[in-house]
Design a protein around this motif. Structure first.
Motif, PDB file in Angstrom:
ATOM      1  N   PHE A 144     -70.589 -52.108  64.874  1.00 51.91           N
ATOM      2  CA  PHE A 144     -71.503 -52.982  64.115  1.00 51.91           C
ATOM      3  C   PHE A 144     -70.835 -53.322  62.792  1.00 51.91           C
ATOM      4  O   PHE A 144     -70.485 -52.444  62.002  1.00 51.91           O
ATOM      5  N   ASP A 145     -70.644 -54.601  62.561  1.00 48.85           N
ATOM      6  CA  ASP A 145     -69.999 -55.069  61.328  1.00 48.85           C
ATOM      7  C   ASP A 145     -71.086 -55.393  60.304  1.00 48.85           C
ATOM      8  O   ASP A 145     -71.794 -56.402  60.455  1.00 48.85           O
ATOM      9  N   PRO A 146     -71.236 -54.580  59.262  1.00 50.40           N
ATOM     10  CA  PRO A 146     -72.301 -54.833  58.280  1.00 50.40           C
ATOM     11  C   PRO A 146     -72.125 -56.141  57.519  1.00 50.40           C
ATOM     12  O   PRO A 146     -73.098 -56.725  57.041  1.00 50.40           O
ATOM     13  N   VAL A 147     -70.890 -56.631  57.441  1.00 45.46           N
ATOM     14  CA  VAL A 147     -70.639 -57.899  56.741  1.00 45.46           C
ATOM     15  C   VAL A 147     -71.225 -59.064  57.550  1.00 45.46           C
ATOM     16  O   VAL A 147     -71.906 -59.942  57.012  1.00 45.46           O
ATOM     17  N   LYS A 148     -70.966 -59.053  58.846  1.00 49.80           N
ATOM     18  CA  LYS A 148     -71.503 -60.105  59.714  1.00 49.80           C
ATOM     19  C   LYS A 148     -72.941 -59.802  60.141  1.00 49.80           C
ATOM     20  O   LYS A 148     -73.647 -60.688  60.631  1.00 49.80           O
ATOM     21  N   GLY A 149     -73.331 -58.548  59.992  1.00 49.88           N
ATOM     22  CA  GLY A 149     -74.692 -58.161  60.375  1.00 49.88           C
ATOM     23  C   GLY A 149     -74.909 -58.149  61.876  1.00 49.88           C
ATOM     24  O   GLY A 149     -76.032 -58.296  62.350  1.00 49.88           O
ATOM     25  N   TRP A 150     -73.811 -57.936  62.627  1.00 45.19           N
ATOM     26  CA  TRP A 150     -73.950 -57.932  64.098  1.00 45.19           C
ATOM     27  C   TRP A 150     -72.784 -57.164  64.721  1.00 45.19           C
ATOM     28  O   TRP A 150     -71.837 -56.772  64.034  1.00 45.19           O
ATOM     29  N   PHE A 151     -72.880 -56.967  66.017  1.00 45.36           N
ATOM     30  CA  PHE A 151     -71.812 -56.278  66.742  1.00 45.36           C
ATOM     31  C   PHE A 151     -70.588 -57.181  66.872  1.00 45.36           C
ATOM     32  O   PHE A 151     -70.713 -58.391  67.063  1.00 45.36           O
ATOM     33  N   ARG A 152     -69.419 -56.533  66.778  1.00 47.31           N
ATOM     34  CA  ARG A 152     -68.169 -57.285  66.761  1.00 47.31           C
ATOM     35  C   ARG A 152     -67.080 -56.456  67.446  1.00 47.31           C
ATOM     36  O   ARG A 152     -66.990 -55.243  67.215  1.00 47.31           O
ATOM     37  N   PRO A 153     -66.276 -57.058  68.295  1.00 44.36           N
ATOM     38  CA  PRO A 153     -65.257 -56.268  69.003  1.00 44.36           C
ATOM     39  C   PRO A 153     -64.092 -55.871  68.103  1.00 44.36           C
ATOM     40  O   PRO A 153     -63.736 -56.593  67.163  1.00 44.36           O
ATOM     41  N   LYS A 154     -63.514 -54.706  68.424  1.00 47.74           N
ATOM     42  CA  LYS A 154     -62.327 -54.227  67.714  1.00 47.74           C
ATOM     43  C   LYS A 154     -61.125 -54.229  68.652  1.00 47.74           C
ATOM     44  O   LYS A 154     -61.287 -54.222  69.874  1.00 47.74           O
ATOM     45  N   ASP A 155     -59.933 -54.196  68.070  1.00 48.30           N
ATOM     46  CA  ASP A 155     -58.742 -54.033  68.890  1.00 48.30           C
ATOM     47  C   ASP A 155     -58.423 -52.547  69.032  1.00 48.30           C
ATOM     48  O   ASP A 155     -59.156 -51.688  68.533  1.00 48.30           O
ATOM     49  N   LYS A 156     -57.306 -52.251  69.682  1.00 48.75           N
ATOM     50  CA  LYS A 156     -56.944 -50.859  69.973  1.00 48.75           C
ATOM     51  C   LYS A 156     -56.734 -50.036  68.709  1.00 48.75           C
ATOM     52  O   LYS A 156     -56.980 -48.828  68.678  1.00 48.75           O
ATOM     53  N   GLU A 157     -56.308 -50.707  67.647  1.00 49.06           N
ATOM     54  CA  GLU A 157     -56.048 -50.006  66.382  1.00 49.06           C
ATOM     55  C   GLU A 157     -57.306 -49.870  65.513  1.00 49.06           C
ATOM     56  O   GLU A 157     -57.262 -49.276  64.438  1.00 49.06           O
ATOM     57  N   GLY A 158     -58.408 -50.440  65.980  1.00 45.13           N
ATOM     58  CA  GLY A 158     -59.653 -50.313  65.232  1.00 45.13           C
ATOM     59  C   GLY A 158     -59.921 -51.458  64.267  1.00 45.13           C
ATOM     60  O   GLY A 158     -60.850 -51.390  63.453  1.00 45.13           O
ATOM     61  N   LYS A 159     -59.112 -52.533  64.347  1.00 47.88           N
ATOM     62  CA  LYS A 159     -59.326 -53.689  63.469  1.00 47.88           C
ATOM     63  C   LYS A 159     -60.262 -54.680  64.152  1.00 47.88           C
ATOM     64  O   LYS A 159     -60.205 -54.870  65.369  1.00 47.88           O
ATOM     65  N   TRP A 160     -61.104 -55.336  63.334  1.00 49.03           N
ATOM     66  CA  TRP A 160     -62.012 -56.348  63.891  1.00 49.03           C
ATOM     67  C   TRP A 160     -61.218 -57.505  64.485  1.00 49.03           C
ATOM     68  O   TRP A 160     -60.221 -57.941  63.910  1.00 49.03           O
TER      69      TRP A 160
END
Length: 765
Positions: free
Chosen positions: A541-557
């Motif tokens: 959950f990305d608090p900046v976007k206020g919604w769920f957002r996928p991450k890559d393998k390294e944990g970056k949005w």
């Protein structure tokens, strides 16, 4: 007292009988198998098409489905689409409501006259093959019966089915060269790769059709379907002039769907060798025909037993199911079976259309998971060996990602043994294949790899929570644990590409299911471990976007798309993040807090529904045409606005379901689309399978009786009076906006008073 003239009494009795009320309709009389029977992507406005159901004859959870087939190519899983104008034959196996190219459609039978043709021909050219145009007005379908007039040769075709066998009756015109022909190679999503046939005696043939991934089929081969259909068929008219046709398919030719539907391949079939009087043959593309002279309106009947184990099994199945040649008797018995199955829920009130939609939906929920064992209990196992079912009925076709949401929870109430049968079938399958996980989407023992998550884990947890224990609990639990370890959020705490949102959220729920079973089985360490993992949804959950957002393998949005959370396939399977993001059924309170609190969530949910098109076809908001959102209307119950659950479920029932071929806005998906309607229209539906809670909503009907034990009565109910004003459970005031599974199974009565304005006090405390 004067004595009445006996003659007068007879006249009076005759007069009264003439005025007696017509017989009351039975549940099966409301079934319209044409609802959803279209694959048209144009009508749906999306590549997913419409309901993809089949209109042919079957029995409740039966092995055999005798249905017309109009097409072999394309994404036409049922083999039939209402808008097609010609029929290529009547098959004895069929799938219901699926996409992904489909499978089965085996043992294709066609009545013809005149010159023998060995290719079905093209759908827009009935002169090029044995397919025939048909009189659309003559087409009839009901529970257990189908009929149509084939206009090419003026033949009436009728179909009915028993549990493991089927029957066809053809009414021929006067003709010196009438015929029944059987395409043994035919398969909905491709071709059977090897066939065998033998003429047993003057009335009987037997044989088999082998279907492998090389011949396309489920997922055009990607579904790894590998099965053999055995048949034992008898004809009412003796075999005197008969033969086999055989196409010479070169060894180096590929045989996937696109290959077998090509002009080159079809030309090869059209040029098949015709071997008259031959009694036995094995080959790559075989057909059988029997010719005879017919008088005007002469009826010729054929009956066939089907098995996935052996020819002996097919013979046993036929002899067990159908004795003699009385087509109408078989048809009447099948209707009786459907009346019994459909009487498990009885409704009163509502419009005629609503009753047709309801009972047809209930019918569609009792096609799968179908019986996969012979009359003696023998079934074909995942190790390609015969097995005998011990203490359960072996079942198949588990459309996991769809059916865990509504279809299997519905069956826990009306057909609990079907649920435990399916669990036993999946558990024994894992043993037979020496796998340590549960299949996501099982089809005739094949693991298709289709869709995501661990849906069988949900079905097991839901059954266990509701007291259904007739399965190997220890083994089922062990496989559930292994499944979420193999496919889960693991130590990383989230799933990454290609579907990071869908996978992370669904894995979190299935991990919660394991934690609930661990708690019940007093496995404290497991309970804590998997409950912690069930909170993994928070990690994306990305608090900046206020919604769920996928991450890559390294944990970056991953980069946020221009369309934002409306971007289809952005981290989501067959959905967008707005649709998939509501799937946190195991922790609605935590989800609500994450999203900014009840008021914010309520406003966002309201927006989600208000932007839906009137016809509720495929869209970017509440998309009832696909499963990820099926629980969302019931979330209003959890955020303090239950009247909006009532409003929107009634809207979905009236706008997304109709008594029409285009009456389903999305694929039926093996009972799921219909099960949602059955439960919602009855007035309750789960958000969280694995819990015993059902959310209460506004019933479509004035009275719903479930299993002869539990009744929901909605007083003052109408198309306007959709809001619950007050409730009583077993005569006592009831303030809750949910029911427990036990409330239904122990029996009783829920009384609802309905009105045309929301009661914002009811169910909000």
């Amino acid at each position: 007292m004067k004595h009445l003239n006996p003659f007068f009494l007879v006249i009076l009795a005759i007069s009264l009988s003439a005025y007696k009320k017509p017989d009351k309709k039975q549940p099966a009389d409301y079934v319209n198998p044409f609802i959803g029977a279209s694959t048209s992507a144009d009508a749906a406005g999306t590549y997913h098409g419409l309901g993809k159901t089949f209109p042919g004859a079957t029995t409740p959870f039966g092995m055999v489905q005798v249905s017309p087939n109009t097409i072999t190519g394309g994404d036409n899983g049922s083999g039939y689409s209402y808008e097609h104008t010609s029929i290529e034959g009547f098959a004895f196996t069929q799938m219901s409501g699926i996409g992904w190219y489909g499978d089965l459609g085996n043992f294709l039978v066609m009545p013809t006259t005149g010159k023998l043709q060995t290719s079905a021909g093209k759908s827009n050219d009935t002169q090029s093959g044995y397919r025939s145009n048909y009189d659309k007005k003559s087409e009839q379908a009901s529970a257990g019966y189908y009929s149509v007039i084939l206009t090419e040769n003026h033949i009436k075709a009728e179909a009915t089915a028993a549990k493991r066998s089927g029957m066809l009756r053809f009414t021929f015109p006067e003709n010196k060269q009438s015929r029944i022909q059987i395409d043994l190679a035919r398969r909905v999503g491709g071709t059977s790769t090897l066939q065998y046939i033998k003429v047993v005696n003057k009335n009987t043939i037997q044989g088999w059709m082998k279907c492998t991934p090389d011949g396309g089929g489920w997922g055009n081969g990607d579904g790894k379907a590998d099965y053999t259909v055995y048949f034992y068929a008898e004809f009412s008219k003796p075999l005197t002039q008969y033969g086999i046709w055989s196409a010479d398919i070169p060894n180096d030719w590929k045989r996937k769907l696109e290959d077998v539907t090509s002009d080159k391949y079809q030309q090869k079939i059209a040029e098949s060798s015709v071997l008259k009087g031959i009694n036995e043959k094995e080959g790559k593309h075989l057909g059988f025909f029997t010719e005879f002279e017919t008088k005007a309106n002469e009826q010729v009947t054929m009956k066939t037993g089907i098995s996935f184990v052996s020819i002996d099994g097919a013979k046993l199945n036929l002899n067990t199911d159908i004795q003699g040649w009385d087509f109408d008797k078989v048809k009447a018995n099948t209707k009786k079976l459907w009346n019994e199955a459909l009487s498990k829920i009885k409704v009163e009130g509502g419009t005629e259309e609503e009753k047709i939609v309801f009972y047809t939906a209930l019918y569609h929920t009792q096609i799968d998971p179908r019986t996969f064992q012979d009359a003696d209990g023998q079934y074909f196992g995942g190790d390609h060996k015969p097995h005998k079912a011990n203490g359960f009925t072996k079942r198949t076709i588990f459309s996991g990602w769809d059916v865990f949401r509504s279809q299997m929870p519905l069956q826990t109430i009306i057909n609990p043994t079907v649920v435990t049968d399916m669990i036993n079938s999946l558990v024994t399958l894992a043993d037979e294949k020496q796998e340590n996980y549960l299949e996501r989407w099982e089809f005739l023992n094949a693991y298709s790899g289709c869709m995501i998550g661990n849906p069988a884990v949900s079905v097991i947890a839901d059954a266990y929570a509701k007291g259904l224990r007739n399965f190997n609990v220890a083994k089922a639990y062990q496989l559930s644990v292994a499944s979420v370890e193999k496919y889960g959020n693991g130590t990383l705490g989230y799933a990454y590409e290609p579907y990071g949102i869908s996978n992370t959220l669904e894995y979190s729920y299935f991990e919660w299911c394991v934690s609930k079973m661990a708690e019940a089985l007093k496995k404290t360490d497991d309970q804590q471990k998997y409950f912690k993992r069930s909170q993994s949804y928070k990690n994306i959950f990305d608090p900046v976007k206020g919604w769920f957002r996928p991450k890559d393998k390294e944990g970056k949005w991953l980069p946020w798309p221009e369309e934002g959370r409306l971007k289809q396939w952005y981290g989501s399977v067959e959905a967008n993040p707005y649709q998939q993001g509501w799937f946190v059924p195991q922790d609605i309170e935590g989800m609500t807090t994450l999203m900014g609190g009840k008021e914010k969530v309520l406003a966002d949910l309201t927006n989600f529904f208000e932007k839906v098109p009137q016809n509720m076809m495929w869209n970017d908001y509440y998309n009832h045409a696909n499963e990820p959102v099926h629980h969302v209307p019931f979330l209003f119950n959890r955020v303090g606005a239950p009247w909006l659950t009532q409003k929107w479920t009634r809207a979905i029932c009236s706008r997304a379901y109709h008594n029409a071929v285009e009456g389903l806005v999305g694929n039926e998906d093996v009972g799921q689309m219909s099960a949602w309607y059955v439960m919602a229209a009855s007035g309750f539906h789960p958000i969280t399978p694995g819990s015993t809670r059902y959310e209460l909503t506004s019933p479509v009907f004035n009275k719903v009786e479930i299993g002869g034990k539990f009744t929901i009565e909605a007083k003052n109910n109408s198309a306007q009076n959709i809001y619950i004003q007050s409730a009583k459970l077993n005569g006592k005031p009831y303030k809750k906006v949910y029911l427990d599974h036990q409330d239904i199974t122990r029996g009783g009565k829920l009384e609802l008073i309905m009105g045309n304005q929301p009661n914002t006090q009811f169910g909000t405390n």
